[in-house]
Design a protein around this motif. Structure first.
Motif, PDB file in Angstrom:
ATOM      1  N   ASN B  50       0.810  -1.226   0.000  1.00 32.65           N
ATOM      2  CA  ASN B  50       0.000   0.000   0.000  1.00 32.65           C
ATOM      3  C   ASN B  50       0.846   1.281   0.000  1.00 32.65           C
ATOM      4  N   GLU B  70      -7.069  -0.707   7.390  1.00 31.18           N
ATOM      5  CA  GLU B  70      -5.667  -0.423   7.056  1.00 31.18           C
ATOM      6  C   GLU B  70      -4.703  -0.892   8.142  1.00 31.18           C
ATOM      7  N   ILE B  71      -5.120  -0.752   9.395  1.00 29.16           N
ATOM      8  CA  ILE B  71      -4.207  -1.089  10.499  1.00 29.16           C
ATOM      9  C   ILE B  71      -3.960  -2.608  10.557  1.00 29.16           C
ATOM     10  N   LYS B  74      -1.896  -3.785   7.531  1.00 31.10           N
ATOM     11  CA  LYS B  74      -0.458  -3.495   7.591  1.00 31.10           C
ATOM     12  C   LYS B  74       0.257  -4.263   8.697  1.00 31.10           C
ATOM     13  N   GLU B  75      -0.472  -4.564   9.761  1.00 35.04           N
ATOM     14  CA  GLU B  75       0.146  -5.348  10.838  1.00 35.04           C
ATOM     15  C   GLU B  75       0.535  -6.742  10.347  1.00 35.04           C
ATOM     16  N   TYR B  79       7.627  -5.746   5.536  1.00 34.57           N
ATOM     17  CA  TYR B  79       8.159  -5.291   4.242  1.00 34.57           C
ATOM     18  C   TYR B  79       9.639  -4.943   4.362  1.00 34.57           C
ATOM     19  N   TYR B  85      14.676   2.064   4.619  1.00 35.76           N
ATOM     20  CA  TYR B  85      13.641   3.081   4.789  1.00 35.76           C
ATOM     21  C   TYR B  85      13.600   3.743   6.165  1.00 35.76           C
ATOM     22  N   TYR B  86      14.414   3.297   7.098  1.00 37.80           N
ATOM     23  CA  TYR B  86      14.415   3.992   8.394  1.00 37.80           C
ATOM     24  C   TYR B  86      15.220   5.277   8.277  1.00 37.80           C
ATOM     25  N   ASN B  94      16.136   3.841  18.908  1.00 38.61           N
ATOM     26  CA  ASN B  94      15.003   4.679  18.476  1.00 38.61           C
ATOM     27  C   ASN B  94      14.010   3.841  17.686  1.00 38.61           C
ATOM     28  N   ILE B  98      10.012   2.871  18.413  1.00 39.77           N
ATOM     29  CA  ILE B  98       8.908   3.171  17.488  1.00 39.77           C
ATOM     30  C   ILE B  98       8.123   1.897  17.172  1.00 39.77           C
ATOM     31  N   LEU B  99       8.858   0.827  16.872  1.00 41.20           N
ATOM     32  CA  LEU B  99       8.177  -0.424  16.515  1.00 41.20           C
ATOM     33  C   LEU B  99       7.350  -0.941  17.688  1.00 41.20           C
ATOM     34  N   SER B 101       5.912   0.839  19.926  1.00 34.93           N
ATOM     35  CA  SER B 101       4.703   1.641  20.114  1.00 34.93           C
ATOM     36  C   SER B 101       3.649   1.381  19.034  1.00 34.93           C
ATOM     37  N   PHE B 102       4.066   0.932  17.865  1.00 35.95           N
ATOM     38  CA  PHE B 102       3.091   0.720  16.784  1.00 35.95           C
ATOM     39  C   PHE B 102       2.585  -0.723  16.688  1.00 35.95           C
ATOM     40  N   TYR B 103       3.442  -1.685  17.055  1.00 33.39           N
ATOM     41  CA  TYR B 103       3.043  -3.086  16.880  1.00 33.39           C
ATOM     42  C   TYR B 103       2.893  -3.766  18.240  1.00 33.39           C
TER      43      TYR B 103
END
Lengths: 227, 291
Positions: B50, B70-71, B74-75, B79, B85-86, B94, B98-99, B101-103
């Motif tokens: 996406n 979408e959430i 993507k979970e 990828y 891409y970081y 860091n 981040i990971l 907090s999102f996953y």
């Protein structure tokens, strides 16, 4: 909640650039205090706010530059919707303005300790300045989301600097005019203070509406964008 | 049960079109997505992740379309792109924060174990990492959480043979429970031969073939011989004739080898050879044989 995580990412990405922010704010602010003290002119008190908001507007565009297109992919693959991503960025800009207001308050307190007068009218003018700052940052972000991201660093710099410069010169000249014409007496009038606070309240509503509308618009655009 | 479903997907750009891509990838399998530069491999994978939006068609991962949720969509995806891409001014710590907090499924211990295994210092900024270290960091970040589909876009490029072998081992480990799948694009076709169950060959934005690796290897033979022995009728049956110093080589359908006389040498074709001859066929004849 996810929006706050995106705000944190923006602060992490721009940490290096933001280090300079409090130092520049303190330097300019103290120059204003010193100018106000030596000239006995009240424009310096308002100048503090003009300077720090100017800085916040200038710094607020940093994440758009810090995120190369490849970094932007990283934001896109995180599990979140476009609204959270955009709201996170706006929250970053608003947080910077909040930091600017805090810096102004600290510098103002230092000024008061040195005997510079700070009235209710000054507080209302500061509030109005902050609201105008919110509106300018909102317009800047909206422009960058809609047109600027793909235009490269040249466009980014123009969009970052122009609103900040307009705010700075207009704000500083207005502050100067206001105190020069009336010697500051106008700001002591109860009626003027009431008008200023009413304008502040209307400004707050307008700024909030503008931010919400801009987030919705930008999220809608971002939903269809390719990376 | 299909894990990845791509139905009639098209993407139109000014100078390139991806047309009507259609395939399914069942759970527990690895698909190699191959084609020349600019054929549309990355575009397809970006559509799955996406990063790009389909002009037409639908993509489902584990039965979920991105537009629906979408959430959750993507979970389920891990990828790894051809580029790191970081943000490069981030430290590994860091990225870990981040990971986390999102996953919700992100496992810090597992992530730490990968860092230790690959000797990635968590206080180091990733801009100081080599290409190999960056790829390993991307792998650590996706393997340390629960995903259903790994999407690898030329992720093994630039890795040394030892690291590449390790990554291939990880892919096999990843699908071992039969619940997860991998789709990957690569130019290193020997990797495909090793691990892919399905091969999708794309050229100029269009599907050329999509089949299981075993069926492809079973179906085609590599024909070698002297060019003068090739009759016009036989030339019509051969796919992608390439002139070599010793004559020619081409692909032929095993079922249509009746025209081949004893002057020709028939051998097993590798995936590499199948792809190269199909690409040659398209380049020379401007035609595409669809399977």
């Amino acid at each position: 909640m996810r929006a706050i995580h995106f705000t944190k990412i923006d602060f992490l990405s721009t940490k290096q650039q933001l280090k300079a922010f409090p130092f520049i704010a303190a330097l300019f602010g103290l120059i204003c205090v010193w100018q106000s003290k030596t000239s006995g002119n009240e424009s310096g008190v308002m100048g503090i706010m003009v300077y720090v908001i100017f800085l916040a507007i200038t710094f607020s565009g940093t994440p758009f530059g810090a995120c190369r297109s490849i970094d932007a992919r990283f934001l896109m693959i995180l599990p979140a919707d476009a609204t959270s991503r955009v709201a996170g960025r706006f929250l970053y800009g608003l947080s910077l303005l909040g930091m600017a207001a805090a810096c102004a308050a600290v510098i103002g307190a230092v000024g008061c300790a040195f005997g510079i007068g700070f009235s209710a009218a000054h507080a209302a003018i500061w509030l109005l300045g902050l609201e105008i700052g919110v509106m300018l940052v909102t317009l800047e972000y909206t422009f960058l989301y809609l047109f600027g991201e793909a235009q490269g660093p040249y466009m980014l710099n123009i969009v970052r600097v122009v609103p900040a410069m307009i705010f700075f010169f207009t704000g500083y000249n207005l502050a100067g005019e206001l105190t020069r014409e009336t010697g500051g007496a106008l700001l002591l009038s109860g009626e003027v203070v009431r008008i200023l606070y009413r304008a502040g309240a209307c400004g707050a509503v307008l700024a909030a509406a503008l931010v919400c509308g801009a987030i919705r618009l930008c999220a809608r655009v971002m939903r269809g964008r390719d990376y | 049960m299909e894990l990845l479903e791509v139905h009639g997907v098209s993407k139109r750009y000014k100078d390139f079109q991806l047309e009507n891509i259609d395939f399914v990838l069942p759970k527990g399998y690895i698909m190699g997505y191959v084609g020349q530069n600019g054929a549309g491999k990355s575009t397809t994978l970006n559509l799955i992740v996406n990063l790009c939006k389909c002009t037409e068609g639908e993509i489902y991962v584990d039965g979920i379309a991105c537009g629906e949720d979408e959430i959750r969509y993507k979970e389920r995806i891990g990828y790894i792109g051809d580029e790191f891409y970081y943000p490069t001014n981030f430290t590994v710590r860091n990225i870990q924060g981040i990971l986390k907090s999102f996953y919700p499924s992100f496992d810090e211990d597992r992530f730490g174990a990968f860092l230790e295994r690959w000797k990635l210092a968590d206080k180091m900024k990733v801009k100081d990492f080599s290409r190999g270290m960056r790829v390993k960091l991307m792998f650590a970040s996706v393997l340390a959480r629960e995903t259903k589909l790994l999407v690898l876009d030329e992720a093994t490029n630039g890795l040394d043979p030892v690291a590449r072998a390790e990554v291939i081992g990880l892919m096999q480990e990843y699908i071992a429970d039969g619940e997860r799948s991998v789709i990957f694009s690569t130019h290193i076709l020997s990797d495909l031969e090793q691990i892919a169950d399905y091969i999708f060959f794309i050229d100029d934005g269009k599907k050329v073939f999509c089949d299981t690796k075993d069926q492809l290897l079973e179906r085609y033979v590599l024909v070698k011989g002297e060019r003068r022995d090739v009759t016009p009728q036989l030339a019509g049956e051969l796919i992608g004739i390439i002139d070599t110093a010793y004559g020619f080589s081409a692909l032929a359908d095993r079922e249509r080898t009746g025209l081949l006389t004893k002057e020709f040498l028939c051998d097993k074709a590798t995936i590499d050879e199948i792809v190269v001859h199909y690409a040659q066929d398209k380049a020379k004849n401007g035609r595409r044989r669809m399977l």
